[in-house]
Design a protein around this motif. Sequence first.
Motif, PDB file in Angstrom:
ATOM      1  N   THR B 105       0.814  -1.550   0.181  1.00 49.20           N
ATOM      2  CA  THR B 105       0.153  -0.211  -0.535  1.00 49.20           C
ATOM      3  C   THR B 105       0.889   1.062   0.067  1.00 49.20           C
ATOM      4  O   THR B 105       0.853   1.794  -0.816  1.00 49.20           O
ATOM      5  CB  THR B 105      -0.979  -0.087   0.880  1.00 49.20           C
ATOM      6  OG1 THR B 105      -1.682  -1.457   1.335  1.00 49.20           O
ATOM      7  CG2 THR B 105      -1.847   0.906   1.167  1.00 49.20           C
ATOM      8  N   PHE B 106       1.373   1.450   0.778  1.00 49.58           N
ATOM      9  CA  PHE B 106       2.838   2.690   1.276  1.00 49.58           C
ATOM     10  C   PHE B 106       4.308   2.383   0.524  1.00 49.58           C
ATOM     11  O   PHE B 106       4.979   3.771   0.736  1.00 49.58           O
ATOM     12  CB  PHE B 106       2.709   3.094   2.575  1.00 49.58           C
ATOM     13  CG  PHE B 106       1.155   2.948   3.108  1.00 49.58           C
ATOM     14  CD1 PHE B 106       0.987   4.358   3.268  1.00 49.58           C
ATOM     15  CD2 PHE B 106       0.450   2.301   4.238  1.00 49.58           C
ATOM     16  CE1 PHE B 106      -0.589   4.657   3.440  1.00 49.58           C
ATOM     17  CE2 PHE B 106      -0.706   2.431   4.353  1.00 49.58           C
ATOM     18  CZ  PHE B 106      -1.282   3.507   4.011  1.00 49.58           C
ATOM     19  N   GLY B 107       4.629   1.204   0.331  1.00 51.69           N
ATOM     20  CA  GLY B 107       5.511   1.100  -0.517  1.00 51.69           C
ATOM     21  C   GLY B 107       5.728   1.614  -1.882  1.00 51.69           C
ATOM     22  O   GLY B 107       5.448   2.522  -1.873  1.00 51.69           O
ATOM     23  N   ARG B 108       7.406   2.211  -1.908  1.00 57.09           N
ATOM     24  CA  ARG B 108       7.650   2.637  -3.072  1.00 57.09           C
ATOM     25  C   ARG B 108       6.771   2.350  -4.438  1.00 57.09           C
ATOM     26  O   ARG B 108       6.485   3.381  -5.034  1.00 57.09           O
ATOM     27  CB  ARG B 108       9.122   2.896  -3.328  1.00 57.09           C
ATOM     28  CG  ARG B 108       9.799   3.755  -3.080  1.00 57.09           C
ATOM     29  CD  ARG B 108      11.521   2.473  -2.842  1.00 57.09           C
ATOM     30  NE  ARG B 108      12.745   3.759  -3.200  1.00 57.09           N
ATOM     31  CZ  ARG B 108      13.468   4.052  -3.499  1.00 57.09           C
ATOM     32  NH1 ARG B 108      13.738   2.311  -3.602  1.00 57.09           N
ATOM     33  NH2 ARG B 108      14.197   4.654  -3.264  1.00 57.09           N
ATOM     34  N   ARG B 109       6.626   1.489  -4.343  1.00 54.37           N
ATOM     35  CA  ARG B 109       6.094   0.757  -5.892  1.00 54.37           C
ATOM     36  C   ARG B 109       3.998   0.011  -5.361  1.00 54.37           C
ATOM     37  O   ARG B 109       3.685  -0.259  -6.154  1.00 54.37           O
ATOM     38  CB  ARG B 109       6.800  -1.124  -6.115  1.00 54.37           C
ATOM     39  CG  ARG B 109       8.280  -0.618  -7.169  1.00 54.37           C
ATOM     40  CD  ARG B 109       8.486  -1.827  -7.944  1.00 54.37           C
ATOM     41  NE  ARG B 109       9.801  -1.414  -8.014  1.00 54.37           N
ATOM     42  CZ  ARG B 109      10.255  -2.508  -8.078  1.00 54.37           C
ATOM     43  NH1 ARG B 109      10.183  -3.635  -8.470  1.00 54.37           N
ATOM     44  NH2 ARG B 109      11.997  -1.794  -8.703  1.00 54.37           N
ATOM     45  N   GLY B 110       3.915   0.265  -3.943  1.00 54.80           N
ATOM     46  CA  GLY B 110       2.994   0.087  -3.819  1.00 54.80           C
ATOM     47  C   GLY B 110       1.537   1.170  -4.561  1.00 54.80           C
ATOM     48  O   GLY B 110       2.387   1.794  -5.362  1.00 54.80           O
TER      49      GLY B 110
END
Lengths: 279, 256
Positions: B105-110
């Motif tokens: 969700t919040f990751g770089r690729r999320g």
Amino acid sequence: MIRRLRPTRLALAVTALTLGTVACGSGAGDSAGGSASSSASQASGGASGSGNGLSGEITVFAAASLKKTFTQIGADLEKANPGTSVKFSFAGSSDLVAQIQQGAPADVFASADTKNMDKVTAESLTSADPVVFASNTLEIAVPPGNPAKITSFADLTKSGTKVVLCAPAVPCGSAAAKVEAAAGVDIKPVSEEQSVTDVLGKVTAGEADAGLVYVTDVLGAGDTVQGIAFPESSAAVNSYPIAALKASKNAALAEAFVEAVTGEGGQQVLADAGFAKAP
Amino acid sequence: MGLPAWVFVPAAVGAVFVVLPLLAMLTRVEWAQFPDLVTSESSRAALLLSLRTSAASTVLCVVFGVPMAVVLARTEFRGQSVLRSLVLLPLVLPPVVGGIALLYTFGRRGLLGETIEVLGLQIAFSTTAVVLAQTFVALPFLVVSLEGALRTGGQRYEEVAATLGARPTTVFLRVTLPLVLPGLASGAVLAFARALGEFGATITFAGSLQGVTRTLPLEIYLQRESDPQAAVALSLVLVVVATLVITVTRRSRTAL
């Protein structure tokens, strides 16, 4: 040691292996692995016949990084010896050592480093000296496409590059620290993870630009990461020792498993997964 | 009131089962080294970070959890029971699953990764990530205990206030909230305690760096690799802090 039920060829191999390790003295036997594995090379081949008296069940405690290869070697051994069953408990080496020290029912222990095996031998829990059966070196893992354009070990210090390492307290982290020291490079990681799988996870998810993991991890991760070999990695070669344990109720099968790992078949499986030969 | 005598036997066995492991841990603490072990730089950094992040996530839990509990307790709509189950899901999910979910969700690729990067925020490997992980697992504790308090409290006073001409906001702030304050307090403390013990989601989502993302549970797990003595000493600190927190809640509940 009782091995009267074995075919002579296998017994010879075992004797040679035992002699080989004994001759090289105590400890993890860094130099023993090479000679031991070659002298025991026929073990797994020889075991393919039936009627060698192997039966029953053993539990192998092995470092998590050995999961794929050991499962394969165990299955091969079971197939060659109907009536045998090899079970596994894969976890971090230090977790396994703690469990073995507390009396967990383990027949064989394979560690990802000599330090953890030393803890087991220090308490005389092994039935023979450990044999180093494989080694592993570090490689830089980057997400597919290498967004941060890493080409060398020194690139890991570039500002703005998110590098993830193992913490120095765990084996892959102490290896990374050794390589850093040898290369004279000071990496400022954004995270020091507890295990190599945690590092790999951060790289495959694209959270990190690069991470230091083992060659075998990169190979095992398939297309999800790219590996970049670097010459400085030779400063920290990780040795994997294996030993049968005294507490085993099935010493014959426990030894047969050790032979299978150090034997030709096992060595091939390990090599296919990217492990280097015992140094 | 008379309890059947036999219930004390399984009750005692259960109590021993919970308390004995803690006592066993006490026997392994090297008291002579204890002060040094728990005041080392890495230990202090981990404890401080844990207290800071747990406090921050408790605030977030209150800010978002109170309205969630009110909506769940005071309204009826289609799919409410499904929504409640979803909100409570982190209670039963393995924390590592929570971590993976947060990562995507919040990751770089999320899912929100690009939006967040456009806003110039860095969540990966930051203290913010720790707070998010802790809030994710702690929020249901606050919602559950507050929703329970709201339901048992009933709506009579609120209805009276409304008939006397109070606007919804006034009713909420002057009647509803004061009535459920004990429930809110114990919910907040429970959420704080849960945040303090958070491990799986943090390690999966936030990483582990001294002073930034390495909270006390992560420090304990790491120390166990190289210095089991320090791990035991720090575990004791965590047990003491958690015990204090829970005792305080019980007190505040019985007092009111």
